[in-house]
Scaffold this motif. Structure first.
Motif, short mmCIF file in Angstrom:
data_model
loop_
_atom_site.label_atom_id
_atom_site.label_comp_id
_atom_site.label_asym_id
_atom_site.label_seq_id
_atom_site.Cartn_x
_atom_site.Cartn_y
_atom_site.Cartn_z
N GLY A 119 0.79 -1.22 0.00
CA GLY A 119 0.00 0.00 0.00
C GLY A 119 0.82 1.27 0.00
O GLY A 119 0.31 2.34 -0.35
N LEU A 120 2.11 1.18 0.39
CA LEU A 120 2.91 2.40 0.47
C LEU A 120 3.14 3.00 -0.92
O LEU A 120 3.06 4.23 -1.09
CB LEU A 120 4.25 2.11 1.15
CG LEU A 120 5.15 3.33 1.37
CD1 LEU A 120 4.45 4.37 2.25
CD2 LEU A 120 6.49 2.92 2.00
N ALA A 121 3.41 2.15 -1.91
CA ALA A 121 3.64 2.68 -3.26
C ALA A 121 2.41 3.41 -3.78
O ALA A 121 2.51 4.48 -4.38
CB ALA A 121 4.03 1.54 -4.20
N GLY A 122 1.23 2.83 -3.53
CA GLY A 122 0.00 3.48 -3.96
C GLY A 122 -0.23 4.80 -3.25
O GLY A 122 -0.66 5.79 -3.87
N PHE A 123 0.07 4.83 -1.95
CA PHE A 123 -0.08 6.08 -1.20
C PHE A 123 0.87 7.14 -1.74
O PHE A 123 0.48 8.31 -1.91
CB PHE A 123 0.18 5.85 0.29
CG PHE A 123 0.18 7.11 1.08
CD1 PHE A 123 -1.02 7.68 1.50
CD2 PHE A 123 1.37 7.77 1.40
CE1 PHE A 123 -1.03 8.87 2.21
CE2 PHE A 123 1.37 8.95 2.10
CZ PHE A 123 0.16 9.50 2.52
N ALA A 173 -4.30 7.13 3.80
CA ALA A 173 -3.57 6.05 4.45
C ALA A 173 -4.50 4.90 4.81
O ALA A 173 -4.16 3.72 4.63
CB ALA A 173 -2.87 6.57 5.70
N THR A 174 -5.67 5.23 5.32
CA THR A 174 -6.65 4.19 5.68
C THR A 174 -7.04 3.37 4.45
O THR A 174 -7.14 2.14 4.51
CB THR A 174 -7.90 4.84 6.31
OG1 THR A 174 -7.52 5.53 7.49
CG2 THR A 174 -8.94 3.77 6.65
N ARG A 175 -7.26 4.04 3.34
CA ARG A 175 -7.63 3.33 2.11
C ARG A 175 -6.54 2.38 1.65
O ARG A 175 -6.81 1.35 1.02
CB ARG A 175 -7.97 4.34 1.01
CG ARG A 175 -9.31 5.02 1.20
CD ARG A 175 -9.71 5.83 -0.02
NE ARG A 175 -9.03 7.14 -0.08
CZ ARG A 175 -8.02 7.44 -0.82
NH1 ARG A 175 -7.49 6.52 -1.63
NH2 ARG A 175 -7.47 8.65 -0.82
N HIS A 176 -5.28 2.71 1.97
CA HIS A 176 -4.16 1.86 1.54
C HIS A 176 -3.70 0.91 2.65
O HIS A 176 -2.67 0.24 2.49
CB HIS A 176 -2.98 2.73 1.09
CG HIS A 176 -3.23 3.44 -0.21
ND1 HIS A 176 -3.16 2.81 -1.43
CD2 HIS A 176 -3.57 4.74 -0.47
CE1 HIS A 176 -3.42 3.68 -2.39
NE2 HIS A 176 -3.67 4.86 -1.85
N ALA A 179 -0.83 2.95 8.59
CA ALA A 179 -1.02 3.67 9.85
C ALA A 179 -0.55 5.11 9.71
O ALA A 179 0.36 5.40 8.92
CB ALA A 179 -0.24 2.97 10.98
N VAL A 180 -1.16 5.99 10.47
CA VAL A 180 -0.82 7.42 10.46
C VAL A 180 -0.24 7.80 11.81
O VAL A 180 -0.79 7.46 12.86
CB VAL A 180 -2.06 8.29 10.17
CG1 VAL A 180 -1.70 9.76 10.23
CG2 VAL A 180 -2.64 7.93 8.81
N GLU A 181 0.88 8.51 11.80
CA GLU A 181 1.55 8.96 13.03
C GLU A 181 1.74 10.47 12.97
O GLU A 181 2.71 10.96 12.39
CB GLU A 181 2.91 8.27 13.17
CG GLU A 181 3.56 8.45 14.53
CD GLU A 181 2.88 7.61 15.59
OE1 GLU A 181 2.35 8.21 16.56
OE2 GLU A 181 2.89 6.38 15.49
N PRO A 182 0.81 11.26 13.54
CA PRO A 182 1.01 12.72 13.55
C PRO A 182 2.13 13.10 14.52
O PRO A 182 2.34 12.44 15.55
CB PRO A 182 -0.34 13.25 14.04
CG PRO A 182 -1.28 12.09 14.01
CD PRO A 182 -0.44 10.87 14.17
N GLY A 183 2.84 14.17 14.19
CA GLY A 183 3.89 14.67 15.07
C GLY A 183 3.89 16.18 15.08
O GLY A 183 2.88 16.83 14.80
N VAL A 189 3.31 8.25 7.54
CA VAL A 189 2.47 7.13 7.12
C VAL A 189 3.36 5.90 7.01
O VAL A 189 4.40 5.94 6.35
CB VAL A 189 1.78 7.45 5.77
CG1 VAL A 189 1.00 6.24 5.27
CG2 VAL A 189 0.85 8.65 5.92
N ARG A 190 2.93 4.81 7.64
CA ARG A 190 3.79 3.62 7.71
C ARG A 190 2.93 2.38 7.88
O ARG A 190 1.69 2.46 7.95
CB ARG A 190 4.76 3.75 8.89
CG ARG A 190 4.08 3.99 10.23
CD ARG A 190 5.10 4.25 11.33
NE ARG A 190 4.48 4.63 12.59
CZ ARG A 190 4.01 3.79 13.49
NH1 ARG A 190 4.07 2.49 13.25
NH2 ARG A 190 3.46 4.22 14.61
#
Length: 282
Positions: A119-123, A173-176, A179-183, A189-190
């Protein structure tokens, strides 16, 4: 070292008593290194290398646990050389990158890493559209191999840009399946399933810790602080130290046992810890 709060003081004294069975975990950005506009220039405080060696001489193990790729942390912190010095003393030092997905030890000296998440490539293909929709087209996009981080710190309106970008990134990120990590003016996104709390738990088990101190500064450290609370309930002496740099999240401060003033404060705190731990282990 004197702490003003009686509760924090009692926790600190218990951690010190664990001595040779203590594990020290440290975040990188905002903890060992200042938060800067260009993340490729986030070098550690100049006292950090010698301090890590001194800590490793006195405790069961020292670990840097960061959202950065291991190789970045090694380069920006001179941690490769730190590892050499610690290994020569037959002590333990580990760098865990990308929230624990990557691993490097002072003994093995190689980065062990999984494949990039599905999913990372698509994101990544969606990122140009996402930043345009958020009116943040000049956001700094930082590929990390196993993740991608989008920084708004360099933009004219960093806070507003971040607020607009975060929900768009979270939805994509959810669609792919990511996980989302706000800072602090960055969203990462990972792959799901790994976080600093799990990394801390595994380190404690690996090193049979009877004490665990962790210092961090951002939302990605919340899970680590939460895990320390659980470990404390199981009889392990723990302490969570928040590195407050002026714009850190209130959520982390609220669950911290002690708050210090940024990387400078972390260094001063760790120097006090080294002094209170006494002579190096044999």
């Amino acid at each position: 070292m004197e702490l003003n709060d009686p509760t924090a003081s009692a926790l600190y004294e218990a951690v010190v008593r664990s001595g040779g069975d203590l594990v020290v975990g440290l975040d990188f950005d905002g903890t060992l290194a200042p938060i800067v506009e260009d993340p490729t220039q986030a070098h550690v405080h100049p006292d950090v290398p010698d301090l890590l060696v001194a800590l490793a001489d006195r405790v069961r193990g020292v670990a840097v646990v960061t959202g950065r790729p291991v190789r970045q942390a090694l380069a920006l912190g001179d941690l490769d050389q730190v590892g050499t010095r610690i290994a020569e003393r037959h002590r333990s030092f580990i760098v865990l990158g990308q929230y624990g997905n990557e691993r490097w030890t002072a003994v093995d000296r190689r980065v062990v890493s999984p494949r990039p998440p599905a999913g990372l490539a698509g994101f990544l293909r969606e990122v140009p559209s996402l930043v345009r929709r958020a009116d943040a087209a000049d956001a700094y996009v930082e590929p990390k191999g196993l993740a991608v981080a989008l920084h708004t710190r360099r933009l004219p309106d960093p806070v507003g840009s971040f607020a607009r970008l975060l929900p768009l990134v979270a939805d994509a990120a959810t669609r792919h399946g990511l996980a989302v990590e706000p800072g602090r003016l960055v969203v990462e996104v990972r792959a799901p399933g790994m976080h600093k709390g799990l990394a801390v738990s595994r380190l404690a088990e690996e090193w049979s810790a009877k004490g665990f101190l962790f210092a961090g500064d951002d939302l990605g450290d919340v899970e680590a602080f939460t895990e320390l609370r659980a470990m404390r309930d199981d009889g392990i002496a723990t302490m969570a130290v928040c590195s407050h740099g002026g714009d850190g999240p209130e959520e982390l401060e609220e669950i911290a046992d002690h708050v210090v003033d940024g990387p400078e404060g972390v260094v001063d705190f760790l120097k006090g810890l080294v002094a209170d731990l006494g002579p190096q282990a044999g």
